[in-house]
Write an enzyme that holds these catalytic residues in place. Structure first.
Site, PDB file in Angstrom:
ATOM      1  N   CYS A   2       0.829  -1.207   0.000  1.00 46.30           N
ATOM      2  CA  CYS A   2       0.000   0.000   0.000  1.00 46.30           C
ATOM      3  C   CYS A   2       0.869   1.264   0.000  1.00 46.30           C
ATOM      4  CB  CYS A   2      -0.872   0.025   1.239  1.00 46.30           C
ATOM      5  SG  CYS A   2      -1.841  -1.460   1.445  1.00 46.30           S
ATOM      6  N   ARG A  27       4.540   0.975  -6.115  1.00 43.97           N
ATOM      7  CA  ARG A  27       4.594   0.018  -5.013  1.00 43.97           C
ATOM      8  C   ARG A  27       3.682  -1.172  -5.261  1.00 43.97           C
ATOM      9  NH1 ARG A  27       6.680   2.368  -0.267  1.00 43.97           N
ATOM     10  NH2 ARG A  27       5.454   1.020   1.077  1.00 43.97           N
ATOM     11  N   TRP A  74      -2.975  -2.500  -1.689  1.00 44.04           N
ATOM     12  CA  TRP A  74      -2.625  -3.827  -2.212  1.00 44.04           C
ATOM     13  C   TRP A  74      -3.346  -4.815  -1.300  1.00 44.04           C
ATOM     14  CZ3 TRP A  74       0.275  -8.197  -0.609  1.00 44.04           C
ATOM     15  CH2 TRP A  74       0.677  -9.049  -1.642  1.00 44.04           C
ATOM     16  N   ASN A 100      -1.317   0.586   6.039  1.00 43.65           N
ATOM     17  CA  ASN A 100      -0.489  -0.381   5.327  1.00 43.65           C
ATOM     18  C   ASN A 100      -0.063  -1.417   6.357  1.00 43.65           C
ATOM     19  OD1 ASN A 100       1.300  -1.709   3.590  1.00 43.65           O
ATOM     20  ND2 ASN A 100       2.996  -0.354   4.120  1.00 43.65           N
ATOM     21  N   GLY A 101      -0.142  -2.700   5.996  1.00 46.95           N
ATOM     22  CA  GLY A 101       0.282  -3.744   6.924  1.00 46.95           C
ATOM     23  C   GLY A 101      -0.879  -4.655   7.281  1.00 46.95           C
ATOM     24  N   GLU A 484      17.363 -16.074 -11.771  1.00 45.56           N
ATOM     25  CA  GLU A 484      16.903 -14.692 -11.900  1.00 45.56           C
ATOM     26  C   GLU A 484      16.196 -14.484 -13.249  1.00 45.56           C
ATOM     27  OE1 GLU A 484      16.456 -12.236 -10.057  1.00 45.56           O
ATOM     28  OE2 GLU A 484      16.367 -10.519 -11.414  1.00 45.56           O
ATOM     29  N   LYS A 488      12.336 -13.184 -13.379  1.00 50.06           N
ATOM     30  CA  LYS A 488      11.955 -11.969 -14.107  1.00 50.06           C
ATOM     31  C   LYS A 488      10.877 -12.292 -15.142  1.00 50.06           C
ATOM     32  CE  LYS A 488      13.323  -9.470 -12.306  1.00 50.06           C
ATOM     33  NZ  LYS A 488      14.102  -8.936 -11.224  1.00 50.06           N
ATOM     34  N   GLU A 491       7.419 -13.032 -13.434  1.00 45.79           N
ATOM     35  CA  GLU A 491       6.695 -11.892 -12.869  1.00 45.79           C
ATOM     36  C   GLU A 491       6.232 -10.922 -13.940  1.00 45.79           C
ATOM     37  OE1 GLU A 491       8.886  -9.307 -10.129  1.00 45.79           O
ATOM     38  OE2 GLU A 491      10.751  -9.951 -11.026  1.00 45.79           O
ATOM     39  N   HIS A 507      18.212 -35.092 -14.292  1.00 42.26           N
ATOM     40  CA  HIS A 507      17.593 -35.706 -13.103  1.00 42.26           C
ATOM     41  C   HIS A 507      16.103 -35.402 -13.026  1.00 42.26           C
ATOM     42  CE1 HIS A 507      21.540 -36.921 -11.756  1.00 42.26           C
ATOM     43  NE2 HIS A 507      21.964 -35.679 -11.945  1.00 42.26           N
ATOM     44  N   LYS A 607       5.917  -3.680  -4.875  1.00 42.49           N
ATOM     45  CA  LYS A 607       7.343  -3.361  -4.930  1.00 42.49           C
ATOM     46  C   LYS A 607       8.061  -3.786  -3.653  1.00 42.49           C
ATOM     47  CE  LYS A 607      11.165  -1.719  -6.518  1.00 42.49           C
ATOM     48  NZ  LYS A 607      11.886  -2.656  -7.403  1.00 42.49           N
TER      49      LYS A 607
HETATM   50  C1  F6R Z   1      11.730  -9.299  -8.251  1.00 46.51           C
HETATM   51  C2  F6R Z   1      11.679  -8.477  -7.071  1.00 46.51           C
HETATM   52  C3  F6R Z   1      11.457  -9.133  -5.749  1.00 46.51           C
HETATM   53  C4  F6R Z   1      12.342  -8.479  -4.673  1.00 46.51           C
HETATM   54  C5  F6R Z   1      12.010  -9.067  -3.295  1.00 46.51           C
HETATM   55  C6  F6R Z   1      12.896  -8.494  -2.209  1.00 46.51           C
HETATM   56  O1  F6R Z   1      11.965  -8.540  -9.397  1.00 46.51           O
HETATM   57  O2  F6R Z   1      11.804  -7.285  -7.143  1.00 46.51           O
HETATM   58  O3  F6R Z   1      11.683 -10.494  -5.815  1.00 46.51           O
HETATM   59  O4  F6R Z   1      13.678  -8.690  -4.999  1.00 46.51           O
HETATM   60  O5  F6R Z   1      10.676  -8.798  -2.979  1.00 46.51           O
HETATM   61  O6  F6R Z   1      12.736  -7.116  -2.109  1.00 46.51           O
HETATM   62  P1  F6R Z   1      13.789  -6.236  -1.337  1.00 46.51           P
HETATM   63  O7  F6R Z   1      15.064  -6.312  -2.089  1.00 46.51           O
HETATM   64  O8  F6R Z   1      13.203  -4.853  -1.340  1.00 46.51           O
HETATM   65  O9  F6R Z   1      13.917  -6.810   0.034  1.00 46.51           O
END
Ligand code: F6R
Length: 612
Positions: A2, A27, A74, A100-101, A484, A488, A491, A507, A607
């Site tokens: 949020c 966010r 969110w 938020n939370g 990674e 990417k 998502e 395997h 985010k």
């Molecule tokens: C993927 C992504 C998330 C963050 C994860 C940790 O693109 O952005 O997987 O890497 O939520 O976030 P931080 O680094 O803010 O703790």
């Protein structure tokens, strides 16, 4: 997660509130709303969906008032609907709160509030807080600050709360517990927000708030108190980036801009950490030579993309400094009775510094007696504040939900730590350190070279837009790169993507290969284990089963069996992830575009994940 904003000042409040919500969009959210400080009865509007839905609903003659609160939600408790959107108001329509939370004791609270005669109209945990605050305010002679203090004593969980009341609408009150809230100090106007992006176009002066601190703002004053009412001196700081850093700057998307900012982000993260006599300078570690030499183990904790930086840390630190490293997903760490001693260094990695899982893991590690070093990109966020030492990455604000430049700078931070440890414990010679030092300095230029040649890759990516599975193969330090690449793609493109260690293929995962399945392989640098040859064998194995193979390989290296080759500049083995990751970011970006997805705000994602 949020986004929260509160405003009071000379402007008609709706303008700065909507601007702030726009800046907080990154966010991640699925509904939005505002409450304007109309004396007597607040004006409240809220809508499910994008901010544009709220703006359409606000396309009427609005009250011109000079305070208000705004929220992007969110969804956690209750789906993303109009009635679950924030603000939530009390039954008089006079008090509004945004949150938020998660309020952990909300079920009990809801029952109590129902017993007191409050009628609920949403499924959220937040609505109970509106009624609680409203009752407490009445009990305390209309004092919203005291009501907030008393409410916080009752609430369990993690939360930022910001509230306004129609009887005194020039006052906005907020509090934070395990969730972010900052004050923005303007000229005759003040802000409360979940992060500085909300008000960076108005002011670069900010105040950080500690746990359970209650803040009251008016247009000209800011007062911070603890839960007993004792006044707390404001901790003011200057925001080091400006408003343009949080704008697209001519790029179609924040993600593309951030991919292209990587050479600068990497260069900025190196500044001041490489001395003229080719040594690594990391005063930020705050560890003596004796303490470093006494280290028995390093444990890295992180989530998502940052976890992949953690995996790279394992390869680099073990190889260069010979200190054993465990890497753990932060959300698993504290439920496993990890073995931690005073000779354990815990390294937390977090772009936002607010990820709840990582924060909880840090607290667990500290309680067990470990020293915690955090690699973080966000000044004054919670995780660095609770750590023993911080190594800030200098990526600048990362707005796109999918992390790109933050990851590359996390890798740089990890390499610097690994080399510093090796330097102190003598595991590498001065010549070896100097060689790697020179290579680090050359990385920004090499990333630039990759970015200058991404157009063919973008065209190639579009030809895979109808695929439903993409597999990624890596070996050794290329394995986290494969993970990674898959993360990417998942998502952003919403397709099935998995990363595998090349040796694991036979395997099980090889059964996934069908005619035409794209497989992206990161070719390791040739070494004494012939890892490159082993990957070339993996390529033959998948190709023989119908895969369309795309190989990421260094310039000049002979590659057999691939339908497509993406070239990256020559670099030594352990630094290759910094370069090999970049084409995978571009691949995911282009795939999302080709499939018509929202690149900067992929569905269901936030985010920074400030709930467990
Ligand atoms: C993927 C992504 C998330 C963050 C994860 C940790 O693109 O952005 O997987 O890497 O939520 O976030 P931080 O680094 O803010 O703790």
């Amino acid at each position: 997660m949020c986004g929260i904003v509160g405003y009071c000042g000379p402007q008609s409040a709706v303008t700065p509130l909507i601007q702030a919500l726009r800046r907080l969009e990154y966010r991640g959210y699925d509904s939005a709303g505002i409450a304007l400080g109309v004396r007597g009865k607040l004006f409240v509007e809220k809508r499910a969906g994008k901010l544009a839905n709220l703006e359409n609903a606000l396309d009427i003659e609005l009250p011109v008032v000079h305070s208000g609160i705004g929220h992007t939600r969110w969804a956690t408790h209750g789906g993303p609907t109009d009635r679950n959107a924030h603000p939530h108001v009390d039954n008089d329509g006079k008090l509004a709160v945004i949150h938020n939370g998660i309020i952990e004791n909300y079920s009990q609270l809801r029952l109590t509030m129902q017993e007191r005669g409050h009628t609920f109209s949403s499924d959220t945990d937040t609505e109970s807080v509106a009624y609680l605050l409203s009752d407490l305010r009445k009990e305390h002679n209309g004092d919203l600050v005291v009501a907030m203090r008393e409410a916080v004593k009752i609430l369990r969980g993690s939360f930022t709360l910001v509230a306004i009341h129609a009887d005194n609408p020039d006052v906005i009150v907020g509090v934070r517990r395990n969730s972010p809230l900052v004050v923005g100090l303007g000229e005759g106007e003040n802000f409360l927000a979940s992060d500085v992006a909300a008000f960076i176009n108005h002011t670069k002066r900010a105040i950080e708030l500690g746990q359970d601190e209650v803040v009251m703002i008016t247009p000209t004053t800011v007062e911070i108190t603890d839960l007993d009412g004792a006044v707390i001196a404001p901790r003011e700081y200057e925001i080091s980036w400006d408003a343009s850093a949080a704008q697209k700057g001519g790029f179609a998307h924040f993600m593309l801009k951030e991919i292209f900012e990587q050479p600068k982000a990497v260069a900025d993260t190196l500044i001041g950490r490489l001395s003229d006599n080719k040594q690594i300078v990391l005063d930020e570690l705050s560890m003596s030579v004796q303490e470093i030499r006494a280290l028995k183990k390093i444990t890295v904790i992180a989530c998502g993309t940052a976890y992949h930086a953690g995996m790279i840390a394992k390869y680099a630190i073990e190889k260069w400094s010979k200190i054993p490293v465990d890497v753990e997903i932060a959300s698993e760490f504290r439920y496993r009775d990890p073995i931690i001693t005073p000779e354990t260094l815990v390294i937390a990695i977090s772009q936002s510094g607010e990820t709840m899982d990582t924060l909880m893991a840090v607290r667990h590690a500290k309680a067990a007696g470990a020293r915690v070093l955090t690699i973080c990109n966000t000044h004054s966020s919670t995780i660095p504040r609770e750590s023993d030492a911080v190594l800030y990455t200098h990526a600048g604000p990362e707005i796109a939900v999918a992390s790109t430049k933050a990851l590359l700078t996390q890798m740089i931070a990890v390499y610097l730590i690994a080399l510093h440890l090796a330097q102190v414990n003598g595991a590498l010679t001065d010549e070896q350190i100097e060689g790697l030092y020179i290579e680090l300095l050359a990385l920004p230029g090499k990333i630039e070279m990759i970015l200058e040649t991404v157009e063919p890759l973008r065209a190639l990516t579009r030809s895979f837009a109808d695929k439903n599975t993409v597999l990624f193969l890596g070996r050794n330090i290329g394995y986290p790169v494969a993970l990674e690449g898959a993360l990417k793609l998942k998502e952003l493109a919403y397709i099935h993507a998995e990363g595998f260690a090349g040796g694991e293929l036979k395997h099980g995962p090889i059964a996934l290969i069908e005619e035409g399945t794209p497989v992206i392989a990161i070719l390791p640098v040739a070494d004494e284990h012939a890892l490159d040859q082993k990957m070339l064998s993996n390529i033959q194995e998948v190709k023989a089963r119908g895969a369309c193979v795309i190989v990421i390989a260094q310039d000049g290296v002979h590659v057999e069996g691939a339908q497509h080759i993406i070239r990256i500049p020559v670099v030594s083995a352990l630094l290759q992830p910094v370069l090999a990751t970049v084409p995978l970011q571009v691949f995911a970006y282009e795939m999302a575009l080709a499939r018509g997805n929202d690149v900067d705000q992929p569905r269901n994602l936030a985010k920074s994940v400030t709930v467990e």
